[in-house]
Enzyme design. Structure first.
Site, PDB file in Angstrom:
ATOM      1  N   GLN A   1       0.873  -1.180   0.000  1.00  0.00           N
ATOM      2  CA  GLN A   1       0.000   0.000   0.000  1.00  0.00           C
ATOM      3  C   GLN A   1       0.910   1.230   0.000  1.00  0.00           C
ATOM      4  O   GLN A   1       1.429   1.639   1.023  1.00  0.00           O
ATOM      5  CB  GLN A   1      -0.924  -0.004   1.219  1.00  0.00           C
ATOM      6  CG  GLN A   1      -1.942   1.116   1.223  1.00  0.00           C
ATOM      7  CD  GLN A   1      -2.879   1.051   2.432  1.00  0.00           C
ATOM      8  OE1 GLN A   1      -2.783   0.165   3.279  1.00  0.00           O
ATOM      9  NE2 GLN A   1      -3.781   2.005   2.510  1.00  0.00           N
TER      10      GLN A   1
ATOM     11  N   VAL B   1       0.402   4.421  -0.490  1.00  0.00           N
ATOM     12  CA  VAL B   1      -0.101   5.591   0.236  1.00  0.00           C
ATOM     13  C   VAL B   1      -0.996   5.066   1.350  1.00  0.00           C
ATOM     14  O   VAL B   1      -1.951   4.327   1.075  1.00  0.00           O
ATOM     15  CB  VAL B   1      -0.891   6.536  -0.696  1.00  0.00           C
ATOM     16  CG1 VAL B   1      -1.464   7.718   0.080  1.00  0.00           C
ATOM     17  CG2 VAL B   1      -0.013   7.018  -1.840  1.00  0.00           C
TER      18      VAL B   1
ATOM     19  N   HIS C   1      -7.413   2.976  -0.717  1.00  0.00           N
ATOM     20  CA  HIS C   1      -7.670   3.252  -2.125  1.00  0.00           C
ATOM     21  C   HIS C   1      -7.867   1.943  -2.882  1.00  0.00           C
ATOM     22  O   HIS C   1      -7.307   0.908  -2.536  1.00  0.00           O
ATOM     23  CB  HIS C   1      -6.572   4.100  -2.764  1.00  0.00           C
ATOM     24  CG  HIS C   1      -5.193   3.539  -2.668  1.00  0.00           C
ATOM     25  ND1 HIS C   1      -4.437   3.560  -1.505  1.00  0.00           N
ATOM     26  CD2 HIS C   1      -4.401   2.948  -3.596  1.00  0.00           C
ATOM     27  CE1 HIS C   1      -3.257   3.020  -1.729  1.00  0.00           C
ATOM     28  NE2 HIS C   1      -3.217   2.630  -3.006  1.00  0.00           N
TER      29      HIS C   1
ATOM     30  N   HIS D   1      -7.917   0.305  -6.801  1.00  0.00           N
ATOM     31  CA  HIS D   1      -7.495   0.470  -8.194  1.00  0.00           C
ATOM     32  C   HIS D   1      -8.545  -0.163  -9.097  1.00  0.00           C
ATOM     33  O   HIS D   1      -8.986  -1.285  -8.853  1.00  0.00           O
ATOM     34  CB  HIS D   1      -6.158  -0.242  -8.444  1.00  0.00           C
ATOM     35  CG  HIS D   1      -5.031   0.299  -7.633  1.00  0.00           C
ATOM     36  ND1 HIS D   1      -4.204   1.289  -8.091  1.00  0.00           N
ATOM     37  CD2 HIS D   1      -4.595  -0.015  -6.383  1.00  0.00           C
ATOM     38  CE1 HIS D   1      -3.302   1.572  -7.172  1.00  0.00           C
ATOM     39  NE2 HIS D   1      -3.520   0.792  -6.113  1.00  0.00           N
TER      40      HIS D   1
END
Length: 140
Positions: free
Chosen positions: A91, A93, A97, A99
């Protein structure tokens, strides 16, 4: 969260090629996509992992992911899509999130092993054209 690049994109202090922005999440083009049309979807608020996302926000967040997967496939004339979230391991960041990557048979993303090879868009006009195509597909 101070210093989080995704929080700064959500806030508009870092530019990004956004394709959708609603109460649940923000979706924008990855600037170094696996394949053209690769979208990153992040919750509006900072949550590091899927386990941190409040139960009441899971549905709206993943409804956006679902909507984007269809739009990305239509916009990019893809055969399907790859939808994934790294949790802590890989991960890049520490802000949840997901994708959404358009897929075509023989695109080389999966061979004997997963190929996480990023290729930047060749020009700004190419990324803007991709952004517009996905936005148009979302409007359908």
């Amino acid at each position: 969260m101070n210093g989080c690049v995704f929080c700064e994109i959500v806030a508009g202090t870092i530019p990004a090629y956004k394709v959708l922005d609603d109460a649940a999440a923000v979706a924008f083009l990855d600037h170094r996509p696996l394949l053209p049309g690769h979208v990153v979807v992040v919750p509006q608020l900072h949550y590091e992992t899927l386990g941190d996302l409040p139960a009441g926000e899971v549905g709206p967040f993943f409804l956006m992911v679902q909507r984007l997967a269809g739009a990305v496939e239509r916009a990019m004339h893809a055969d399907g899509s790859f939808v994934a979230a790294n949790i802590r391991i890989s991960q890049s960041v520490p802000h949840l999130h997901v994708h959404v990557v358009p897929r075509r048979k023989g695109d080389g993303l999966f061979g004997k092993t997963f190929q996480w090879m990023r290729r930047p868009y060749p020009t700004e006009s190419a990324i803007v054209e991709t952004q517009r195509a996905i936005q148009l597909a979302l409007a359908v």
